[in-house]
Design a protein around this motif. Structure first.
Motif: not given
Length: 55
Positions: A1-6, A48-55
């Motif tokens: 996950m770190a490699m996917y998100e990082g 979707p990567r965490s930064h792409a998810i709208s809050r």
């Protein structure tokens, strides 16, 4: 996950400090394992990567 998100530069730095087997294998094995996990959990190998998810 770190490699996917990082951040790619951070991942590069972390791997540069890792033992040789990890430096060689993680870029190959890590994405495959994460893709299989993500497919089971999210229904897709590329959620979707965490930064792409709208809050």
């Amino acid at each position: 996950m770190a490699m996917y998100e990082g951040d790619p530069e951070v991942i590069k730095h972390v791997l540069a400090e890792a033992p040789l087997p990890a430096r060689l294998l993680m870029p190959i094995i890590g994405p495959r394992l994460y893709a299989a996990h993500a497919k089971r959990v999210h229904g897709t190998a590329t959620p979707p990567r965490s930064h792409a998810i709208s809050r």
